[in-house]
Design an enzyme around this catalytic site. Structure first.
Site, mmCIF file in Angstrom:
data_model
loop_
_atom_site.group_PDB
_atom_site.id
_atom_site.type_symbol
_atom_site.label_atom_id
_atom_site.label_comp_id
_atom_site.label_asym_id
_atom_site.label_seq_id
_atom_site.Cartn_x
_atom_site.Cartn_y
_atom_site.Cartn_z
ATOM 1 N N CYS A 27 2.875 13.991 -19.947
ATOM 2 C CA CYS A 27 2.868 13.445 -21.303
ATOM 3 C C CYS A 27 3.414 12.007 -21.321
ATOM 4 O O CYS A 27 2.753 11.106 -20.822
ATOM 5 C CB CYS A 27 3.615 14.376 -22.256
ATOM 6 N N ARG A 33 -1.808 5.943 -25.934
ATOM 7 C CA ARG A 33 -0.521 6.620 -26.097
ATOM 8 C C ARG A 33 -0.583 7.844 -27.007
ATOM 9 O O ARG A 33 0.051 8.850 -26.737
ATOM 10 C CB ARG A 33 0.513 5.612 -26.635
ATOM 11 N N ILE A 91 0.952 18.320 -26.748
ATOM 12 C CA ILE A 91 1.806 17.994 -27.898
ATOM 13 C C ILE A 91 1.787 16.484 -28.103
ATOM 14 O O ILE A 91 2.309 15.743 -27.266
ATOM 15 C CB ILE A 91 3.246 18.499 -27.688
ATOM 16 N N ARG A 92 1.176 16.032 -29.187
ATOM 17 C CA ARG A 92 1.031 14.589 -29.453
ATOM 18 C C ARG A 92 0.680 13.853 -28.158
ATOM 19 O O ARG A 92 1.366 12.922 -27.732
ATOM 20 C CB ARG A 92 2.306 14.012 -30.073
ATOM 21 N N GLU A 97 5.322 22.720 -18.039
ATOM 22 C CA GLU A 97 6.629 23.397 -18.111
ATOM 23 C C GLU A 97 6.710 24.359 -19.296
ATOM 24 O O GLU A 97 7.677 25.117 -19.413
ATOM 25 C CB GLU A 97 7.762 22.371 -18.178
ATOM 26 N N GLU A 137 9.796 10.451 -25.703
ATOM 27 C CA GLU A 137 9.272 9.307 -26.459
ATOM 28 C C GLU A 137 9.144 8.154 -25.478
ATOM 29 O O GLU A 137 10.132 7.649 -24.963
ATOM 30 C CB GLU A 137 10.229 8.980 -27.609
ATOM 31 N N SER A 138 7.904 7.755 -25.201
ATOM 32 C CA SER A 138 7.658 6.858 -24.063
ATOM 33 C C SER A 138 8.327 5.493 -24.192
ATOM 34 O O SER A 138 8.808 4.941 -23.207
ATOM 35 C CB SER A 138 6.151 6.684 -23.832
ATOM 36 N N HIS A 187 1.680 19.780 -20.896
ATOM 37 C CA HIS A 187 3.040 20.205 -20.542
ATOM 38 C C HIS A 187 3.025 21.483 -19.689
ATOM 39 O O HIS A 187 3.080 22.585 -20.231
ATOM 40 C CB HIS A 187 3.852 20.463 -21.816
#
Length: 198
Positions: free
Chosen positions: A84, A115, A143-144, A181, A53-54, A179
């Protein structure tokens, strides 16, 4: 050789495992460490900034004294990979949502970010993405996800979805909206490791 993964929040263990797997694939030995407080970043030869969550990530890296160390690492030419939320924090500018929440940004890349660029349309998706530094499409997991709205002339755009930039690099900093990973394909991590070992 030491590679640090910012471990305040997000896909930390997945990034550690991916970096270790990519190192093993190329037969290189390096220590992969997690970073939760100040003092570790200056000992690293490469840095990975996972998602999460940035807003929270930005606040915590400031509080823990890690933010200034990351900026110093960038100035020294240490390779940095941000994914992300990591991409968001690397940016110089954000959209109105970033400004409204007083989101902290490291300002390490000459980019403007949105964002939640993909978040409201579909929460997550996978796509075979053409990435300019890879020889065949990459199965990218979003993802979002954020996106880069604008990129300065020194920023190299690596991948786009329609008019949205989803991978870019500037000097020693590599930023991805997806992502790497969360896939078995290690080519993105290998591209990052090339910056350390070549």
């Amino acid at each position: 050789m030491r590679i640090g993964v910012i471990a305040i929040q997000g896909d930390v263990s997945e990034h550690v495992e991916s970096v270790e797997k990519a190192l093993a694939e190329r037969g290189e030995i390096a220590e992969v460490v997690t970073i939760k407080h100040k003092g570790i970043v200056p000992t690293c030869d490469g840095l990975v900034f996972p998602g999460g969550e940035s807003t929270t990530l930005g606040r915590l890296i400031l509080r823990e004294g890690i933010a200034e160390e990351i900026k110093e690492a960038k100035e020294k030419g240490i390779p940095i990979l941000g994914t992300c939320a990591g991409l968001i924090l690397l940016a110089k500018k954000g959209d109105s949502q970033v400004e409204k929440t007083h989101q902290y940004l490291l300002g390490l890349m000459d980019i403007k970010v949105n964002r939640n660029s993909f978040g409201r349309q579909f929460e997550s998706f996978e796509i075979d993405l053409d990435v300019s530094v890879l020889d065949s499409p990459y199965n990218a997991v979003f993802i979002r996800a954020p996106a880069i709205l604008e990129a300065g002339e020194d920023v190299k755009v690596l991948a786009k979805i329609d008019d949205k930039i989803v991978a870019a690099e500037q000097d020693n900093v590599l930023a991805l909206a997806f992502h790497p990973e969360l896939t078995e394909d290690m080519r993105i991590h290998q591209y990052f490791l090339d910056k350390l070992f070549n």
